[in-house]
Design an enzyme around this catalytic site. Sequence first.
Site, mmCIF file in Angstrom:
data_model
loop_
_atom_site.group_PDB
_atom_site.id
_atom_site.type_symbol
_atom_site.label_atom_id
_atom_site.label_comp_id
_atom_site.label_asym_id
_atom_site.label_seq_id
_atom_site.Cartn_x
_atom_site.Cartn_y
_atom_site.Cartn_z
ATOM 1 N N LYS A 12 0.847 -1.213 0.000
ATOM 2 C CA LYS A 12 0.000 0.000 0.000
ATOM 3 C C LYS A 12 0.869 1.244 0.000
ATOM 4 O O LYS A 12 2.054 1.217 0.389
ATOM 5 C CB LYS A 12 -0.940 0.027 1.214
ATOM 6 C CG LYS A 12 -0.256 -0.061 2.592
ATOM 7 C CD LYS A 12 0.187 1.248 3.210
ATOM 8 C CE LYS A 12 0.720 1.041 4.622
ATOM 9 N NZ LYS A 12 1.591 2.131 5.106
ATOM 10 N N ASP A 138 -2.629 -1.868 10.583
ATOM 11 C CA ASP A 138 -2.895 -1.768 9.138
ATOM 12 C C ASP A 138 -3.510 -3.034 8.551
ATOM 13 O O ASP A 138 -3.810 -3.065 7.364
ATOM 14 C CB ASP A 138 -1.563 -1.582 8.367
ATOM 15 C CG ASP A 138 -0.964 -0.208 8.555
ATOM 16 O OD1 ASP A 138 -1.654 0.669 9.078
ATOM 17 O OD2 ASP A 138 0.200 -0.038 8.148
HETATM 18 O O1 C5P Z 1 -0.085 -1.748 15.125
HETATM 19 P P1 C5P Z 1 1.308 -1.989 14.678
HETATM 20 O O2 C5P Z 1 1.910 -3.187 15.364
HETATM 21 O O3 C5P Z 1 1.446 -2.050 13.200
HETATM 22 O O4 C5P Z 1 2.141 -0.709 15.144
HETATM 23 C C1 C5P Z 1 3.550 -0.717 15.258
HETATM 24 C C2 C5P Z 1 3.977 0.413 16.188
HETATM 25 O O5 C5P Z 1 3.696 1.673 15.567
HETATM 26 C C3 C5P Z 1 3.226 0.447 17.497
HETATM 27 O O6 C5P Z 1 3.875 -0.320 18.458
HETATM 28 C C4 C5P Z 1 3.240 1.939 17.856
HETATM 29 O O7 C5P Z 1 4.468 2.287 18.446
HETATM 30 C C5 C5P Z 1 3.199 2.622 16.505
HETATM 31 N N1 C5P Z 1 1.845 3.035 16.095
HETATM 32 C C6 C5P Z 1 1.241 4.122 16.709
HETATM 33 N N2 C5P Z 1 0.000 4.533 16.330
HETATM 34 C C7 C5P Z 1 -0.652 3.889 15.326
HETATM 35 C C8 C5P Z 1 -0.050 2.786 14.665
HETATM 36 C C9 C5P Z 1 1.209 2.398 15.082
HETATM 37 O O8 C5P Z 1 1.812 4.734 17.635
HETATM 38 N N3 C5P Z 1 -1.852 4.305 14.940
#
Ligand code: C5P
Length: 295
Positions: A12, A138
């Site tokens: 994406k 995501d």
């Molecule tokens: O949700 P995901 O594991 O993909 O996110 C990875 C990291 O990115 C999280 O641990 C967080 O630190 C950060 N993040 C965030 N806010 C979001 C998505 C991700 O702070 N909306």
Amino acid sequence: MDAELIVRCPAKLNLFLEVVRRRPDGYHDLDTVMQAIDLYDDLHIEPRPGPALTLECSDPSLPTDGRNLVIRAAQALRERAGCRGGAHLRLVKRIPSEAGLGGGSSDAAGAIAGLARAWRLGLSSAELADVAAAVGSDVAFFLTGGAAHCTGRGERVEPLAVRAGFHAVLLCPPVGVSTAAAYRELRFPLTAIEINSTMMRRALGEGSLDALGRCLFNRLEPPAFRLEPSLAEVKAQLAASPLLAGALMTGSGSAIFGLCRPDDATRARESAATLRAGPVCVVRSIDHGVRITRG
Ligand code: C5P
């Protein structure tokens, strides 16, 4: 048990990404527009009777145990469905890691959609989206793909109608940016004026490449550029190309893309390659997310 399934898992681009606020749980609320593109990982799924879940991956630098989102997604799906099915999974990687292209999240969505089919779980789309949201911010996007307005942590996905698809030149610098590190580098307050995705969503509905180019925005560029100063230079050089209608870093980086007309795509790719900042390819927007085919 069924024969092998192959799930095509697309990458994406974030055409727009504003961080709305930091949340008490440490995540951030987002206002983002994501667009799936025709760069794919392939996930081969061989269902097996036993409880074992095994993964092999074409990229030896990636873990194949519970640290890989594909395994986490498979485990989360089993828990949700109360099922003890097993599988052997083989992941063919083409989407670079730590590039902001959502490869790991797309692979996880592919595991959820593919294993739900292979194990005949009969879960609804809403239930699959729920499992996806628990695995990563995501992941749910890739179950539907196309273009979508994503809010909350990114897991609330509202599909967008797109008037016309577009081409983009994608440059992948050989440096990774950790998503968590980019968010940690954000400096608050973020902005004096409100910036939101309304204009970008309108531009997608109208189908004007120039309007899309003018609405490109990513709040994570400044922190990612502080972490990797070379990216700022690459972005500036791409943005200066007369063949491109605007350039932007996707997600938390490090990949940078520029929108272009189909007739300009080859010349724009050749021009981006002269920057010698990393591999360059031409990608196109697509109107779907992960797709299951028979092996
Ligand atoms: O949700 P995901 O594991 O993909 O996110 C990875 C990291 O990115 C999280 O641990 C967080 O630190 C950060 N993040 C965030 N806010 C979001 C998505 C991700 O702070 N909306």
